[in-house]
Motif scaffolding. Sequence first.
Motif, PDB file in Angstrom:
ATOM      1  N   ASN A 224      15.495-119.346  29.943  1.00 26.62           N
ATOM      2  CA  ASN A 224      14.106-119.618  30.340  1.00 26.62           C
ATOM      3  C   ASN A 224      14.028-120.631  31.476  1.00 26.62           C
ATOM      4  N   GLY A 225      14.419-121.868  31.196  1.00 24.56           N
ATOM      5  CA  GLY A 225      14.281-122.870  32.233  1.00 24.56           C
ATOM      6  C   GLY A 225      14.745-124.248  31.828  1.00 24.56           C
ATOM      7  N   ILE A 226      14.621-125.150  32.786  1.00 26.98           N
ATOM      8  CA  ILE A 226      15.060-126.530  32.642  1.00 26.98           C
ATOM      9  C   ILE A 226      13.877-127.450  32.857  1.00 26.98           C
ATOM     10  N   GLY A 227      13.685-128.372  31.936  1.00 30.49           N
ATOM     11  CA  GLY A 227      12.658-129.393  32.087  1.00 30.49           C
ATOM     12  C   GLY A 227      13.320-130.740  32.308  1.00 30.49           C
TER      13      GLY A 227
ATOM     14  N   LEU B 189      16.908-134.420  29.902  1.00 28.89           N
ATOM     15  CA  LEU B 189      16.732-133.094  30.467  1.00 28.89           C
ATOM     16  C   LEU B 189      16.880-132.082  29.337  1.00 28.89           C
ATOM     17  N   GLN B 190      16.101-131.014  29.381  1.00 23.99           N
ATOM     18  CA  GLN B 190      16.244-129.970  28.369  1.00 23.99           C
ATOM     19  C   GLN B 190      16.555-128.634  29.026  1.00 23.99           C
ATOM     20  N   ILE B 191      17.481-127.908  28.408  1.00 24.09           N
ATOM     21  CA  ILE B 191      17.834-126.567  28.851  1.00 24.09           C
ATOM     22  C   ILE B 191      17.496-125.617  27.711  1.00 24.09           C
ATOM     23  N   ASP B 192      16.457-124.828  27.883  1.00 20.68           N
ATOM     24  CA  ASP B 192      16.004-123.925  26.816  1.00 20.68           C
ATOM     25  C   ASP B 192      15.854-124.656  25.486  1.00 20.68           C
TER      26      ASP B 192
END
Length: 306
Positions: free
Chosen positions: A124-127, A262-265
Amino acid sequence: MTTILYNPKSQNGAAEGIVTAWAESHGYADAEKKSVIDTDIAAFVSSQTEDDKIILCGGDGTLMRFADAIRDIELKVPVYFTPAGTGNDFLRDVPNDTDPVLVNKYIVDLPRVYVNGEEHVFVNGIGYGIGGYCCEVGDALQAKSDKPVNYTSIAIKGLLGQFSPCKAEVTVDGVTRTYNRVWEAATMNGRCYGGGLLIAPNQDRLNPEGTVSCVTIHRFWRIRTLFVFSTIGKGTHLKFKKAIDLREGHEITVKFDTPCALQIDGETYLGVTEYTVRSRKRVKELQEAAKAAAQAETKAEEPATV
């Protein structure tokens, strides 16, 4: 043979019961059940054939863990996905008229992120910024209690004072821009993260160009930024052009002047100062270039024939 892979730690340890109930109600009572944590996923998938079937049962983290494990092997077995976790942004973004959903085309040739010396694919993405902060605080709360985590409340408290914005440099395909008061610098393969937030509403994970979208939210002070964030759920935040910079590309590097989560999915990484994302197209280009260089070196080392 059908195998169900699931995360036994999800749903506060109740995942096994949820998986068993789902399997019985969907005609998979005889399927073998394996832990996605305790199984060598790459070796297991390599042993499967087109006549087998894998069903992933979980949330975005389970899907990402599986995709990451198979990133360098050929996927021959059909893989399906059914939701049983706390986060399912993937299913908010793709057609899912059946249960389970066939996901092979969504979990191969994915973009890759390079962070803290590690390489991962993401679905999905990285926040990075307030997105990672919410996951960091949420993880801490989950470690102390089995009550559901209210991520909206965490985000509001962060925006109103508990999270400090950073100065950032964001480089997209070689062009660098510097931003002050950065609240978020997300890079997306899909449209959603954070439980249905349409952070990149126009991003197509299967777009033929293979690009990813980088969304930088910056500039505004707390109250106005809170209002901007309140519009992300409907994807209308892009109208705030002074505060949001949307850029598409194949190689993106984000550098913060202060370490942030940082979050990855949905998987959290702490103390991050920078990350780099390469699109699936860019990854292939680099792999092909490395292969060609290796072949040229091997040929140069071959003894000349007389």
